[in-house]
Design an enzyme around this catalytic site. Sequence first.
Site, short mmCIF file in Angstrom:
data_model
loop_
_atom_site.label_atom_id
_atom_site.label_comp_id
_atom_site.label_asym_id
_atom_site.label_seq_id
_atom_site.Cartn_x
_atom_site.Cartn_y
_atom_site.Cartn_z
N SER A 36 -94.80 52.17 24.22
CA SER A 36 -95.54 52.50 23.06
C SER A 36 -96.83 53.09 22.97
CB SER A 36 -95.55 51.00 22.36
OG SER A 36 -97.03 50.47 22.24
N VAL A 37 -97.50 53.33 22.23
CA VAL A 37 -98.72 53.97 22.52
C VAL A 37 -99.97 53.14 22.14
CG1 VAL A 37 -98.88 53.97 19.50
CG2 VAL A 37 -100.06 55.89 20.93
N LYS A 38 -99.67 51.76 22.00
CA LYS A 38 -100.47 50.51 21.97
C LYS A 38 -100.85 50.00 23.17
CE LYS A 38 -99.54 49.86 17.65
NZ LYS A 38 -101.10 49.91 16.84
N ASP A 39 -100.07 50.85 23.75
CA ASP A 39 -100.30 50.30 25.14
C ASP A 39 -101.96 51.40 25.91
OD1 ASP A 39 -97.64 49.51 26.10
OD2 ASP A 39 -97.18 51.09 27.93
N ALA A 47 -104.50 48.49 24.27
CA ALA A 47 -104.23 47.33 24.84
C ALA A 47 -105.23 47.25 25.83
CB ALA A 47 -103.14 47.00 24.86
#
Length: 452
Positions: free
Chosen positions: A42-45, A48
């Site tokens: 996901s883009v959230k890596d 994060a």
Amino acid sequence: MKYAQNILETIGNTPLVKLNKVTEGVDALVLAKVETFNPGNSVKDRMAVKMVEDAEADGRLKPGGTIIEGTSGNTGMGLALAAIVKGYKLICVISDKQSKEKMDILRAVGAEVVVCPTDVEPEDPRSYYSVSKRLASETPNSWYVNQYDNPSNALSHYEQTGPEIWEQTDGKITHFVVGVGTGGTISGVAKFLKEKNPAIKIWGIDTYGSVFKKYHETGVFDDNEIYSYVTEGIGEDILPKNVDFSLIDGFTKVTDKDAAIYTRKIALEEGIFVGNSAGSAIKGLLQLKKHFKPEDVVVVLFHDSGSRYVGKMFNDDWMREQGYLKEEFATALDLVRYKIDKPLVFVRTEELVSHALYRMKKNQLTELPVLDSNEIVGSVSQDDLLERYRISSNMEDVAIKEIMSIPFRVIDADASLVEVSDMLENEGALLVLCDGDKKYQVITRADLLNSI
């Protein structure tokens, strides 16, 4: 030799892929930024790791500490990768509307998962916002990430995602379309792109039940806009500090049903297996097509992987329960086609009321046929059980044959829906013979409603 020192070094540089079939009717070049190629899918890596590294740098996160965050799942996965590589503990607080796959994945990578109810106010002590803050205050040597208000979230996309899109399109991008949740992706990318070319339009995808679109257009935070919705990863009932409305040119809202349907269409028509917010983004893009011209280059961001939604949008039974599958219903057989391969749920004459109650609860049924020597000899319904309960509350050990009613009426598989409706007006359920081998299924009023 060329290799990454650890999994975190593989984050970013995700591909831009031309969309062909799912965007038919859009008079522009549409490119998808496919963020599932990140190691956490996901883009959230991106954000994060940026948030963790910035917290390490200024001392908010200390060696051996515990990371605590409220997440819809994807940020938690990115944090989990960072926690594994850097040696931290992780507690993820997640709402109960998120898919089971997301919760299982977080546990698989070592996170402690705390599940909170969805349908509560943000200030409610049970909300995942409140629980995250409470756990952070109670846990020694912990750091509360707060992705909604943490500036490192948007900064990661300003430093990484935006420049990648600009370079991959050779600066020709004219529109950026993306679902909005915490606001980090849209705000960070928008800031970078508009610095390069102020004419680039930024469109946010919102969902019904969220406050973003109306607030952007009117400046009014309307509590009446807030209600529970199915779509995951986008929309909010708060205004995160990471949402910079001044950088966003407009919003469009997408229904839960359309989001689910287009999530499946992307997989079927493009071979790109992505998640729920991608379906919202594509449907939103189609709603905005009047804004695009043939020479335009439209980039839409796909947040996460379809593997997070196998039990939901990619499951026919779940889609059918939500009323999202487009099916043609003409006959009695059509009403039970979804369960035709499943065994008939029944109770035997010598079994007890407790057995019938258990099967009704387990299978969410209100009516059961009663069998004796493999023949249908009666029926039992919630009404029968309630009537018995009025007579005596001690009924669990009563034999079914003592309280059963007459058998359900058997109808032909080709009976019309009008005929089924007329019969169900006076009867709680019907039996339809699905084939010539006495294979029956029960039709209830709920089955008829599902056909509408």
